[in-house]
Scaffold this active site. Structure first.
Site, PDB file in Angstrom:
ATOM      1  N   LYS A   1       0.789  -1.143   0.227  1.00 20.07           N
ATOM      2  CA  LYS A   1      -0.224   0.136  -0.873  1.00 20.07           C
ATOM      3  C   LYS A   1       0.817   1.367   0.245  1.00 20.07           C
ATOM      4  O   LYS A   1       0.589   2.229  -0.056  1.00 20.07           O
ATOM      5  CB  LYS A   1      -0.734  -0.225   1.285  1.00 20.07           C
ATOM      6  CG  LYS A   1      -2.043  -1.228   1.300  1.00 20.07           C
ATOM      7  CD  LYS A   1      -2.967  -0.810   2.818  1.00 20.07           C
ATOM      8  CE  LYS A   1      -3.671  -1.183   3.461  1.00 20.07           C
ATOM      9  NZ  LYS A   1      -3.722  -1.248   4.595  1.00 20.07           N
TER      10      LYS A   1
ATOM     11  N   LYS B   1       2.425   2.634   2.499  1.00 24.43           N
ATOM     12  CA  LYS B   1       2.130   2.626   3.891  1.00 24.43           C
ATOM     13  C   LYS B   1       3.668   2.581   5.351  1.00 24.43           C
ATOM     14  O   LYS B   1       3.270   1.155   5.239  1.00 24.43           O
ATOM     15  CB  LYS B   1       1.430   1.902   4.304  1.00 24.43           C
ATOM     16  CG  LYS B   1      -0.201   3.477   4.536  1.00 24.43           C
ATOM     17  CD  LYS B   1      -1.110   3.117   5.104  1.00 24.43           C
ATOM     18  CE  LYS B   1      -1.710   4.254   5.115  1.00 24.43           C
ATOM     19  NZ  LYS B   1      -3.351   3.994   6.372  1.00 24.43           N
TER      20      LYS B   1
HETATM   21  N1  C2G Z   1     -10.433   6.904   9.964  1.00 24.91           N
HETATM   22  C1  C2G Z   1     -11.807   7.107  10.327  1.00 24.91           C
HETATM   23  N2  C2G Z   1     -11.170   8.718  11.097  1.00 24.91           N
HETATM   24  C2  C2G Z   1      -9.694   9.287  10.996  1.00 24.91           C
HETATM   25  C3  C2G Z   1      -8.807   7.998  10.595  1.00 24.91           C
HETATM   26  C4  C2G Z   1      -9.307   6.826   9.953  1.00 24.91           C
HETATM   27  O1  C2G Z   1     -12.610   7.459  10.330  1.00 24.91           O
HETATM   28  N3  C2G Z   1      -9.428  10.131  11.233  1.00 24.91           N
HETATM   29  C5  C2G Z   1     -10.867   5.782   9.176  1.00 24.91           C
HETATM   30  C6  C2G Z   1     -10.437   5.006   7.787  1.00 24.91           C
HETATM   31  O2  C2G Z   1     -11.500   5.945   6.886  1.00 24.91           O
HETATM   32  C7  C2G Z   1     -10.374   3.633   7.808  1.00 24.91           C
HETATM   33  C8  C2G Z   1     -10.192   3.363   9.259  1.00 24.91           C
HETATM   34  O3  C2G Z   1     -10.478   4.216  10.119  1.00 24.91           O
HETATM   35  O4  C2G Z   1     -11.760   3.419   7.459  1.00 24.91           O
HETATM   36  C9  C2G Z   1      -8.444   2.761   9.471  1.00 24.91           C
HETATM   37  O5  C2G Z   1      -8.030   3.700   8.959  1.00 24.91           O
HETATM   38  P1  C2G Z   1      -6.215   3.126   8.407  1.00 24.91           P
HETATM   39  O6  C2G Z   1      -5.673   2.987   9.429  1.00 24.91           O
HETATM   40  O7  C2G Z   1      -5.147   4.485   7.979  1.00 24.91           O
HETATM   41  O8  C2G Z   1      -6.851   1.705   7.365  1.00 24.91           O
HETATM   42  P2  C2G Z   1      -5.944   2.321   5.918  1.00 24.91           P
HETATM   43  O9  C2G Z   1      -4.862   2.085   5.627  1.00 24.91           O
HETATM   44  O10 C2G Z   1      -7.687   3.322   4.694  1.00 24.91           O
HETATM   45  O11 C2G Z   1      -6.681   0.734   4.800  1.00 24.91           O
HETATM   46  O12 C2G Z   1      -8.640  -2.567   3.068  1.00 24.91           O
HETATM   47  C10 C2G Z   1      -8.376  -1.581   2.981  1.00 24.91           C
HETATM   48  C11 C2G Z   1      -7.092  -0.875   4.060  1.00 24.91           C
HETATM   49  O13 C2G Z   1      -6.729  -1.617   4.611  1.00 24.91           O
HETATM   50  C12 C2G Z   1      -7.992   0.264   4.908  1.00 24.91           C
END
Ligand code: C2G
Length: 153
Positions: free
Chosen positions: A45, A47
């Site tokens: 990703k 990340k």
């Molecule tokens: N999130 C949120 N508010 C934030 C930060 C994150 O609602 N301030 C939500 C994101 O929208 C996501 C979840 O928390 O639905 C997890 O966020 P991340 O850990 O950044 O996940 P991500 O890297 O987006 O991975 O297959 C899907 C991916 O694995 C998602």
């Protein structure tokens, strides 16, 4: 008939934005299961995470509203997970709006508003600033100490 909700995420530096989303998703059914991105998957990703997968998984598994957490190894596993766990609702934060609509034939797909003002990236940036400021502070202190030492030589 119990209603299962599914979501996925990295959950690095677990924060209240993650918690808000998980609690709101849990409210949509009777049990919440969460796929936590492995370190290898995060590399694909693009990340970089601070907290290793084993610890992120353990933290998410121990969140009160989470019933089960498991490894997310690829983008492609969602459809299989939905079938295997008999998922009724798949949900993500709305930064993913529309990205998973191909799953709509398998279950309800929802995108919930993100929590503003908090993200793992912001926390990392804040830590980085502290780091830099700390180095400057140390340099200044070192300068003062060197001046004092010179006076005694
Ligand atoms: N999130 C949120 N508010 C934030 C930060 C994150 O609602 N301030 C939500 C994101 O929208 C996501 C979840 O928390 O639905 C997890 O966020 P991340 O850990 O950044 O996940 P991500 O890297 O987006 O991975 O297959 C899907 C991916 O694995 C998602």
């Amino acid at each position: 008939m119990s209603k299962t909700v599914l979501t996925y995420g990295t959950f690095d530096l677990f924060h209240v934005g993650h918690l808000n989303l998980l609690e709101r998703l849990r409210e949509l059914g009777d049990r919440l299961i969460v796929g936590v991105s492995t370190d290898a998957f995060n590399t694909t990703k693009g990340k970089q995470t601070i907290v290793r997968f084993e610890d992120r998984l353990r933290i998410v598994q121990n969140i009160k509203c989470v019933d089960h957490a498991f490894a997310e190894n690829s983008w492609a596993q969602k459809a299989e997970d939905i079938r295997q766990f008999k998922v009724n609702v798949f949900g993500m934060g709305n930064d993913w709006e529309g990205q998973f609509d191909e799953l709509k034939p398998l279950c309800k797909v929802v995108y919930l508003p993100r929590t503003e003002g908090i993200s793992s990236t912001r926390i990392k940036d804040a830590l980085r600033v502290l780091d830099k400021a700390h180095v400057e502070e140390l340099k200044q202190a070192l300068g003062v100490i060197s001046t004092i030492v010179e006076r005694f030589e």
